[in-house]
Write an enzyme that holds these catalytic residues in place. Sequence first.
Site, PDB file in Angstrom:
ATOM      1  CB  ALA A 157       1.672  -0.327   6.551  1.00 26.48           C
ATOM      2  CB  THR A 209      -1.076  -0.255   0.789  1.00 26.90           C
ATOM      3  OG1 THR A 209       0.227   0.269   2.483  1.00 26.90           O
ATOM      4  CG2 THR A 209      -1.985  -1.328   1.600  1.00 26.90           C
ATOM      5  CB  VAL A 227       7.904  -0.274   8.568  1.00 22.01           C
ATOM      6  CG1 VAL A 227       7.802   1.181   8.436  1.00 22.01           C
ATOM      7  CG2 VAL A 227       7.476  -1.466   9.659  1.00 22.01           C
ATOM      8  CE  LYS A 228       4.865   0.818  -0.796  1.00 22.08           C
ATOM      9  NZ  LYS A 228       4.513   1.122  -1.105  1.00 22.08           N
ATOM     10  CB  ILE A 229      11.009   3.497   5.536  1.00 19.51           C
ATOM     11  CG1 ILE A 229      10.888   3.339   6.813  1.00 19.51           C
ATOM     12  CG2 ILE A 229      12.458   4.526   5.413  1.00 19.51           C
ATOM     13  CD1 ILE A 229      11.694   3.448   7.734  1.00 19.51           C
TER      14      ILE A 229
END
Length: 224
Positions: free
Chosen positions: A57, A27, A83-85
Amino acid sequence: MRLFLDTANIDEIRHGVQMGILAGVTTNPSLMAKEKGVTYRDRVVEICEAVKGPVSAECVSRDLKELLAEARDVAAWHPYVVVKIPIDETGLEATSVLSREGIKINMTLVFSANQALLAATAGATFVSPFVGRIDDAGQDGMEVVRESVEIFDRYHLPAQVLAASLRHPRHVIEAAKAGAPIATVPYAVLKAMVKHPLTDTGIERFLADSKSYQREGLAQKAKS
Ligand code: E4P
């Protein structure tokens, strides 16, 4: 190759799960902005429960301290959360800290093999080159996937290339041939991958021909 859906829409995700082809979901804030009446956290948890695989996310904090706090919070939402960074100097620093805590990171907005190498070195689990957006800029997006896969393989880096920003079914084939272990596709691309006009006409013809003789299979018995 594992297929992920690039969407925050729960109906699309449930359909992918039902078809038995979905290994994960990505997402981002733009995808989430299309979803109304639900918080990001609730939607991400809902997706995790449906897909039972990695669900990315995205964090939006720009300051290291805030980014670390946001990432730890997001990671605690559900065991399947990744975790998307976005990659930049702060993103790399956060990734190196968080990965040592056991938090899985999908390093996003990757547009070069150099960025991919840095992301993998910092400890990202997934590294996402944005193929379509690179193509849009007049460069060869798939070349970044190819180079990243080659570098990770040659130096035994555990990070996985996640081919992203894929715009059509041919992109998926090219990503598979380039050795990307994961491709994330919009729902429309997934639907287009299923379809072939010769399959449609073939089904119609077999259906028509099947009416010219008696069938005593299970389908007929189930109807009566
Ligand atoms: C991947 O993680 C991104 O959400 C996505 O693939 C971006 O695609 P776009 O360039 O079509 O927005």
